[in-house]
Write a protein that holds these residues in place. Structure first.
Motif, PDB file in Angstrom:
ATOM      1  N   THR A  10       0.832  -1.202   0.000  1.00 48.22           N
ATOM      2  CA  THR A  10       0.000   0.000   0.000  1.00 48.22           C
ATOM      3  C   THR A  10       0.868   1.254   0.000  1.00 48.22           C
ATOM      4  OG1 THR A  10      -0.134  -0.041   2.411  1.00 48.22           O
ATOM      5  CG2 THR A  10      -1.917  -1.138   1.209  1.00 48.22           C
ATOM      6  N   GLY A  11       0.242   2.377  -0.362  1.00 51.93           N
ATOM      7  CA  GLY A  11       0.957   3.652  -0.386  1.00 51.93           C
ATOM      8  C   GLY A  11       1.962   3.722  -1.516  1.00 51.93           C
ATOM      9  N   GLY A  12       1.621   3.191  -2.676  1.00 58.28           N
ATOM     10  CA  GLY A  12       2.563   3.096  -3.782  1.00 58.28           C
ATOM     11  C   GLY A  12       2.615   4.327  -4.664  1.00 58.28           C
ATOM     12  N   ALA A  13       3.827   4.595  -5.154  1.00 54.86           N
ATOM     13  CA  ALA A  13       4.064   5.682  -6.104  1.00 54.86           C
ATOM     14  C   ALA A  13       5.247   5.308  -6.998  1.00 54.86           C
ATOM     15  CB  ALA A  13       4.342   6.987  -5.377  1.00 54.86           C
ATOM     16  N   PHE A  14       5.198   5.734  -8.238  1.00 56.22           N
ATOM     17  CA  PHE A  14       6.274   5.452  -9.186  1.00 56.22           C
ATOM     18  C   PHE A  14       7.539   6.212  -8.811  1.00 56.22           C
ATOM     19  CE2 PHE A  14       2.427   4.799 -11.751  1.00 56.22           C
ATOM     20  CZ  PHE A  14       2.683   3.521 -12.246  1.00 56.22           C
ATOM     21  N   VAL A  15       8.700   5.568  -8.980  1.00 57.47           N
ATOM     22  CA  VAL A  15       9.979   6.239  -8.797  1.00 57.47           C
ATOM     23  C   VAL A  15      10.182   7.241  -9.921  1.00 57.47           C
ATOM     24  CG1 VAL A  15      12.495   5.926  -8.792  1.00 57.47           C
ATOM     25  CG2 VAL A  15      11.033   4.359  -7.521  1.00 57.47           C
ATOM     26  N   LYS A  16       9.978   6.777 -11.158  1.00 52.82           N
ATOM     27  CA  LYS A  16      10.111   7.634 -12.333  1.00 52.82           C
ATOM     28  C   LYS A  16       9.492   6.910 -13.514  1.00 52.82           C
ATOM     29  CE  LYS A  16      14.639   6.093 -14.072  1.00 52.82           C
ATOM     30  NZ  LYS A  16      14.429   5.916 -15.482  1.00 52.82           N
ATOM     31  N   GLU A  17       9.346   7.630 -14.586  1.00 54.32           N
ATOM     32  CA  GLU A  17       8.949   6.987 -15.827  1.00 54.32           C
ATOM     33  C   GLU A  17      10.140   6.149 -16.290  1.00 54.32           C
ATOM     34  OE1 GLU A  17       6.510   8.315 -19.800  1.00 54.32           O
ATOM     35  OE2 GLU A  17       7.733   9.801 -18.786  1.00 54.32           O
ATOM     36  N   PRO A  18       9.923   4.896 -16.652  1.00 53.15           N
ATOM     37  CA  PRO A  18      11.064   4.026 -16.938  1.00 53.15           C
ATOM     38  C   PRO A  18      11.748   4.344 -18.259  1.00 53.15           C
ATOM     39  CG  PRO A  18       9.039   2.874 -17.419  1.00 53.15           C
ATOM     40  CD  PRO A  18       8.648   4.197 -16.804  1.00 53.15           C
ATOM     41  N   ASP A  19      13.003   3.907 -18.341  1.00 51.29           N
ATOM     42  CA  ASP A  19      13.710   3.947 -19.611  1.00 51.29           C
ATOM     43  C   ASP A  19      13.007   2.961 -20.533  1.00 51.29           C
ATOM     44  OD1 ASP A  19      15.514   5.580 -18.284  1.00 51.29           O
ATOM     45  OD2 ASP A  19      16.901   3.945 -17.878  1.00 51.29           O
ATOM     46  N   GLU A  20      12.958   3.295 -21.823  1.00 48.73           N
ATOM     47  CA  GLU A  20      12.304   2.386 -22.760  1.00 48.73           C
ATOM     48  C   GLU A  20      13.222   2.135 -23.941  1.00 48.73           C
ATOM     49  OE1 GLU A  20       7.988   1.469 -24.730  1.00 48.73           O
ATOM     50  OE2 GLU A  20       8.274   3.337 -23.685  1.00 48.73           O
ATOM     51  N   PRO A  21      13.655   0.879 -24.104  1.00 47.83           N
ATOM     52  CA  PRO A  21      14.575   0.550 -25.186  1.00 47.83           C
ATOM     53  C   PRO A  21      13.857   0.413 -26.530  1.00 47.83           C
ATOM     54  CG  PRO A  21      14.057  -1.421 -23.951  1.00 47.83           C
ATOM     55  CD  PRO A  21      13.353  -0.273 -23.270  1.00 47.83           C
ATOM     56  N   PHE A  22      14.559   0.738 -27.581  1.00 44.58           N
ATOM     57  CA  PHE A  22      14.074   0.510 -28.940  1.00 44.58           C
ATOM     58  C   PHE A  22      15.180  -0.226 -29.680  1.00 44.58           C
ATOM     59  CE2 PHE A  22      11.595   4.106 -27.483  1.00 44.58           C
ATOM     60  CZ  PHE A  22      10.308   3.701 -27.834  1.00 44.58           C
ATOM     61  N   GLN A  23      14.902  -1.479 -30.046  1.00 42.91           N
ATOM     62  CA  GLN A  23      15.885  -2.334 -30.689  1.00 42.91           C
ATOM     63  C   GLN A  23      15.208  -3.165 -31.768  1.00 42.91           C
ATOM     64  OE1 GLN A  23      17.937  -4.678 -27.739  1.00 42.91           O
ATOM     65  NE2 GLN A  23      18.206  -2.952 -26.366  1.00 42.91           N
ATOM     66  N   ALA A  24      16.001  -3.970 -32.449  1.00 46.86           N
ATOM     67  CA  ALA A  24      15.453  -4.847 -33.479  1.00 46.86           C
ATOM     68  C   ALA A  24      14.459  -5.842 -32.886  1.00 46.86           C
ATOM     69  CB  ALA A  24      16.586  -5.591 -34.185  1.00 46.86           C
ATOM     70  N   GLN A  25      14.699  -6.221 -31.641  1.00 45.36           N
ATOM     71  CA  GLN A  25      13.849  -7.186 -30.953  1.00 45.36           C
ATOM     72  C   GLN A  25      13.187  -6.496 -29.773  1.00 45.36           C
ATOM     73  OE1 GLN A  25      15.840 -10.907 -30.067  1.00 45.36           O
ATOM     74  NE2 GLN A  25      14.871 -10.975 -28.052  1.00 45.36           N
ATOM     75  N   GLY A  26      11.919  -6.807 -29.516  1.00 50.22           N
ATOM     76  CA  GLY A  26      11.212  -6.224 -28.386  1.00 50.22           C
ATOM     77  C   GLY A  26      11.919  -6.508 -27.072  1.00 50.22           C
ATOM     78  N   GLN A  27      11.786  -5.599 -26.119  1.00 48.32           N
ATOM     79  CA  GLN A  27      12.489  -5.696 -24.848  1.00 48.32           C
ATOM     80  C   GLN A  27      11.497  -5.596 -23.689  1.00 48.32           C
ATOM     81  OE1 GLN A  27      16.009  -6.114 -24.698  1.00 48.32           O
ATOM     82  NE2 GLN A  27      15.590  -6.511 -26.853  1.00 48.32           N
TER      83      GLN A  27
END
Length: 145
Positions: free
Chosen positions: A112-129
């Motif tokens: 309980t009492g949850g909050a995001f640390v930050k918006e995550p890094d998002e990789p873009f590559q030939a294959q999904g991550q």
């Protein structure tokens, strides 16, 4: 000979926010999840003469890291919730809850009492991550089943 079995598909989890709704997952788009406690429950203070004072420290805060496939409904829901909370009133920020149930391992976590640390890094590559969403929780209770 004794043996045990494990399957991530036996684990269910539900994320909920009172203003945004809920998302239940059972493997769909989840690479893995890790529950981590943050507070050291024992602290030592060492005096000049070498005397050790042991302190028992209260605290059940910690984090849950969810690694979601970047094309999954789970990732899209978390991104939508993050976007909603960034624009919402501050009083909305730390109201995320998460329940994790593992009946085979006889474990239940109530966060309980949850909050995001930050918006995550998002990789873009030939294959999904996978995309790592880190959520801090003010209280993580591990309950017996």
């Amino acid at each position: 000979m004794a043996h045990s079995t494990y399957s991530f598909t036996d684990i269910t989890a539900t994320l909920s926010h009172p203003s945004y709704g809920s998302y239940s997952l059972n493997g769909d788009g989840t690479g893995d999840m890790t529950v981590s406690k943050a507070t050291d429950r024992t602290v030592h203070d060492v005096a000049a003469d070498g005397h050790i004072m042991v302190s028992k420290v209260a605290g059940n805060n910690g984090s849950v890291v969810i690694n979601a496939q970047q094309s999954s409904g789970l990732h899209n829901w978390l991104q939508g919730l993050f976007n909603y909370l960034v624009g919402a009133s501050t009083k909305e920020w730390a109201h995320l809850t998460m329940n994790i149930n593992s009946p085979v391992m006889h474990k239940t976590y109530v966060c309980t009492g949850g909050a995001f640390v930050k918006e995550p890094d998002e990789p873009f590559q030939a294959q999904g991550q996978r995309v790592a969403w880190t959520i801090l929780f003010a209280d993580i209770q591990k309950l017996p089943m």
